[in-house]
Design an enzyme around this catalytic site. Structure first.
Site, PDB file in Angstrom:
ATOM      1  N   TYR A   1      -1.220   0.246  10.521  1.00  0.00           N
ATOM      2  CA  TYR A   1      -1.503  -0.266   9.175  1.00  0.00           C
ATOM      3  C   TYR A   1      -0.341   0.037   8.235  1.00  0.00           C
ATOM      4  O   TYR A   1       0.110  -0.832   7.483  1.00  0.00           O
ATOM      5  CB  TYR A   1      -2.787   0.361   8.636  1.00  0.00           C
ATOM      6  CG  TYR A   1      -3.113  -0.046   7.219  1.00  0.00           C
ATOM      7  CD1 TYR A   1      -3.715  -1.277   6.951  1.00  0.00           C
ATOM      8  CD2 TYR A   1      -2.826   0.785   6.141  1.00  0.00           C
ATOM      9  CE1 TYR A   1      -4.014  -1.659   5.652  1.00  0.00           C
ATOM     10  CE2 TYR A   1      -3.115   0.419   4.842  1.00  0.00           C
ATOM     11  CZ  TYR A   1      -3.708  -0.803   4.600  1.00  0.00           C
ATOM     12  OH  TYR A   1      -4.000  -1.177   3.300  1.00  0.00           O
TER      13      TYR A   1
ATOM     14  N   SER B   1       0.842  -1.196   0.000  1.00  0.00           N
ATOM     15  CA  SER B   1       0.000   0.000   0.000  1.00  0.00           C
ATOM     16  C   SER B   1       0.875   1.243   0.000  1.00  0.00           C
ATOM     17  O   SER B   1       1.972   1.242   0.574  1.00  0.00           O
ATOM     18  CB  SER B   1      -0.908   0.022   1.236  1.00  0.00           C
ATOM     19  OG  SER B   1      -1.592   1.266   1.359  1.00  0.00           O
TER      20      SER B   1
END
Length: 279
Positions: free
Chosen positions: A181, A168
């Site tokens: 995250y 990501s």
């Protein structure tokens, strides 16, 4: 964010129909996904020549309904039983679930050509707010779950197979309250480099894809239905191209990494981010 069942159709269509496979028909594709239930994925793919699509998700972490409830809700009863070879839902942090999935692949006797490790979870918490439980939940799925998904597939990977990890762009910037995250996705990116080295002798290519903000159900799960539209608009305003991405745009990148067209790519990280981190 992980792509949902219907949104993954483009990936498999391209993999199976683009003439990128050896003679003898399509090989097995495993998709590890944290979106919706396996039954919807099965019906999305029911007309394609897919031998098997396995989907292992982190149900208990994402707090999704029980698989049986999803099955009752989404199965089109008029269409009859589910296609053969579709693996039931599972949990990528549960080794028994992964064993069950890969046992089904092993029974097919054709090995594994493509593994897309896509399952993930996320939550917002600042450094001051985050708890050990929050951290463990995110790393158990995003890091440990990804490791187990690939590790248990190793005996089945055919020579020349392609492993794609879903990283990501979050790993590249310091979005407040998104630290755990982001750190988990940085770990996934690092896995791609290391595993590419470790599997190189087998001709197995390992690469990562790093999506920017993508319009998936994961956003709604993260911020809630009532905040979803405003959150997406805010994300899109920060992207150079002026909008958030579409799942099929990530799917095309994954299909490229899975195919022979990317044969000279190893340990790479392919950004699909609308220029968010490029210009």
């Amino acid at each position: 964010m992980a792509m949902g069942a219907g949104q993954l159709r483009g990936v498999v269509e391209r993999l199976i129909t683009a003439g990128q496979w050896q003679a003898g028909g399509p090989h097995i594709v495993i998709v590890s996904d944290a979106g919706y239930d396996v039954n919807r994925l099965a019906w999305v793919l029911r007309d394609l020549p897919v031998e098997m699509v396995g989907r292992v998700r982190s149900d208990r972490v994402m707090r999704l309904p029980k698989p049986r409830v999803l099955e009752d809700r989404f199965r089109p009863r008029r269409c009859g039983p589910l296609p053969a070879g579709i693996s039931p839902p599972g949990d990528i942090t549960d080794t028994a679930d992964l064993d069950r999935l890969y046992d089904a692949v092993r029974e097919r006797g054709r090995g594994l050509d493509v593994l897309f490790a896509n399952a993930a979870t996320a939550s917002f918490a600042t450094l001051e707010q985050i708890t050990g439980e929050d951290f463990d939940r995110i790393f158990e799925v995003n890091v440990k779950g990804t490791l187990l998904t690939v590790q248990k597939a190793l005996p089945l990977l055919n020579d020349g197979a392609s492993v794609i990890l879903n990283a990501s762009t979050a790993a590249d910037h310091g979005t407040p309250a998104f630290g755990a995250y982001a750190a988990s996705k940085a770990a996934v990116r690092s896995f791609a480099r290391t595993w590419a080295n470790e599997l190189n002798s087998r001709g197995v290519r390992v690469n990562a894809v790093s999506p920017g903000p993508i319009d998936t159900s994961g956003i709604t799960e993260l911020v809630g239905e009532e905040n979803s539209a405003a959150f997406k608009a805010n994300l899109g305003a920060k992207v150079a191209i002026g909008r958030i991405g579409r799942p099929e745009e990530v799917a095309a990148a994954v299909a490229f990494l899975a195919s022979a067209d990317s044969s000279y790519m190893m340990g790479a990280n392919l950004y699909v981010d609308g220029g968010e981190h490029q210009i």
